[in-house]
Design a protein around this motif. Structure first.
Motif, PDB file in Angstrom:
ATOM      1  N   GLY A   1      -2.594  -7.369   4.499  1.00 16.03           N
ATOM      2  CA  GLY A   1      -1.329  -7.146   5.203  1.00 16.03           C
ATOM      3  C   GLY A   1      -0.115  -7.621   4.410  1.00 16.03           C
ATOM      4  O   GLY A   1       1.021  -7.442   4.848  1.00 16.03           O
TER       5      GLY A   1
ATOM      6  N   ILE B   1      -4.447   1.742   2.417  1.00 20.43           N
ATOM      7  CA  ILE B   1      -5.259   0.605   2.864  1.00 20.43           C
ATOM      8  C   ILE B   1      -4.345  -0.480   3.429  1.00 20.43           C
ATOM      9  O   ILE B   1      -3.292  -0.763   2.846  1.00 20.43           O
ATOM     10  CB  ILE B   1      -6.011  -0.005   1.653  1.00 20.43           C
TER      11      ILE B   1
ATOM     12  N   THR C   1       1.236  -6.526   1.590  1.00 12.53           N
ATOM     13  CA  THR C   1       2.120  -5.437   1.155  1.00 12.53           C
ATOM     14  C   THR C   1       3.017  -4.993   2.309  1.00 12.53           C
ATOM     15  O   THR C   1       4.232  -4.815   2.145  1.00 12.53           O
ATOM     16  CB  THR C   1       1.258  -4.242   0.667  1.00 12.53           C
TER      17      THR C   1
ATOM     18  N   ALA D   1      -5.122  -4.271   3.741  1.00  7.44           N
ATOM     19  CA  ALA D   1      -6.159  -5.296   3.501  1.00  7.44           C
ATOM     20  C   ALA D   1      -5.653  -6.626   4.057  1.00  7.44           C
ATOM     21  O   ALA D   1      -5.812  -6.905   5.240  1.00  7.44           O
ATOM     22  CB  ALA D   1      -6.489  -5.362   2.025  1.00  7.44           C
TER      23      ALA D   1
END
Ligand code: R5P
Length: 350
Positions: free
Chosen positions: A253, A249, A255, A251
């Motif tokens: 951004g 994923i 990470t 989400a």
């Protein structure tokens, strides 16, 4: 050995657009299957329907002034197996409830078996109690889907594969990873390295690495809170290499941003590819992902890609899962194995 279908069945197969080379593997067709879309990702549903040669069922989905959802299906579905396409992406609660109402509507309209095709399964992150006094949201959603009448669920790249076990009805967990690897294979330089942005994604990264015959590295991620993450360590050789960060994923951004900064700081080449199945692009993801070291972002269309991401991320490439879902529906309806969908020449079985 399956029995040969009689002439009427063969005629039905042509009516329902089933390929003739699979005729010997189908023994009986009672009523034509039907396909219906919720409002979450109509473009994908349309693309799947087109590949199958089906017309999506007519349906009305409206909001009452107080926010309740109203659903009505316009065609008779009596005795027909129904496939409902609805990712539970944002607005998550509305899309989830719409799916439940569609299932209930079809069940009460005497449809046959109901298969919920959920390309992106929301609420998957809360798949256990991390601390006391929390719900297990992914299990609750599984219970709701079964209670609403689903007899089978099809999902793509669940955040946690263990969610399969939350269902006592049929559950087929598909993956878009071979499709994404097919896309990467065309352009990936041999000095690339597959990177998992956290230890939880090692199996996923290993699958990409095997499909692309590349080495693997792992980042150790610590979550500061629900919105922020911090990278703590790099495991593996990334110096002078071009990283391909693979995740399920994107989400906010956060990470990915942290991973890119960490990799470049630790000596990787500032030419990073980012690959994920579900491009949610929530919050200020676009601002996070406009980064000089990000050469390309590749996601699928399991959820509709927000216009702000299409416009704001110049190096965005979208791989469609429509063909995968059309083939899966065809094979499910024909009683054929799904494993063949993921076979790749020379690659180990998935
Ligand atoms: C986490 O375990 C997931 O695999 C993703 O890394 C995470 O959901 C991405 O979220 P965000 O883009 O908000 O950092």
């Amino acid at each position: 050995m399956p029995a040969m279908p009689d002439d009427e069945t063969v005629a039905n197969m042509h009516t329902y657009n089933l390929p003739s080379h699979e005729i010997t593997e189908v023994t009986e067709i009672v009523a034509p299957p039907c396909l219906i879309s919720g409002s979450a990702n109509q473009e994908l549903a349309q693309a799947v329907a087109q590949r199958l040669g089906y017309t999506l069922l007519d349906r009305r989905i409206e909001q009452f002034p107080d926010g309740e959802t109203y659903v009505r299906v316009g065609n008779s579905v009596r005795g027909r197996d129904a496939y409902i396409i609805q990712p539970t992406c944002a607005p998550v609660n509305d899309n989830l409830f719409e799916l439940l109402l569609l299932l209930d509507t079809l069940r009460r309209a005497s449809a046959g078996r109901l298969t919920a095709i959920i390309p992106y399964y929301g609420y998957a992150r809360q798949d256990r109690k991390f601390i006391g006094r929390e719900p297990i949201s992914a299990k609750l959603v599984a219970n709701l889907l079964a209670a609403a009448g689903a007899s089978r669920i099809v999902a793509i790249d669940l955040h946690s594969p263990a969610i399969q076990g939350f269902f006592d009805i049929g559950m087929d967990h598909l993956t878009a990873i071979p499709l994404l690897a097919d896309y990467l294979r065309r352009a990936v330089p041999r000095d690339s390295v597959i990177v998992s942005p956290d230890t939880g994604g090692v199996k996923r990264a290993d699958l990409y690495a095997r499909l692309l015959d590349l080495p693997i590295a792992i980042l150790h991620k610590r979550r500061a809170n629900a919105r922020e993450v911090e990278m703590a360590a790099v495991i593996g050789d990334i110096r002078g290499k071009r990283p391909i960060i693979v995740d399920d994923i994107i989400a906010t951004g956060g990470t990915i941003r942290q991973a890119v900064d960490t990799l470049v700081r630790e000596g990787a080449r500032p030419e990073v590819r980012v690959v994920a199945t579900h491009g949610l692009f929530s919050g200020d993801a676009v601002a996070q992902l406009v980064h000089p070291a990000i050469a390309e972002i590749v996601v699928t269309d399991t959820v509709p890609i927000a216009e702000r991401a299409r416009a704001g991320l110049p190096a965005l490439h979208i791989v469609s899962v429509a063909e995968l879902l059309a083939n899966a529906i065809h094979r499910l309806h024909s009683g054929l194995s799904l494993s063949a969908l993921f076979a790749r020449d020379g690659a180990p079985p998935i």
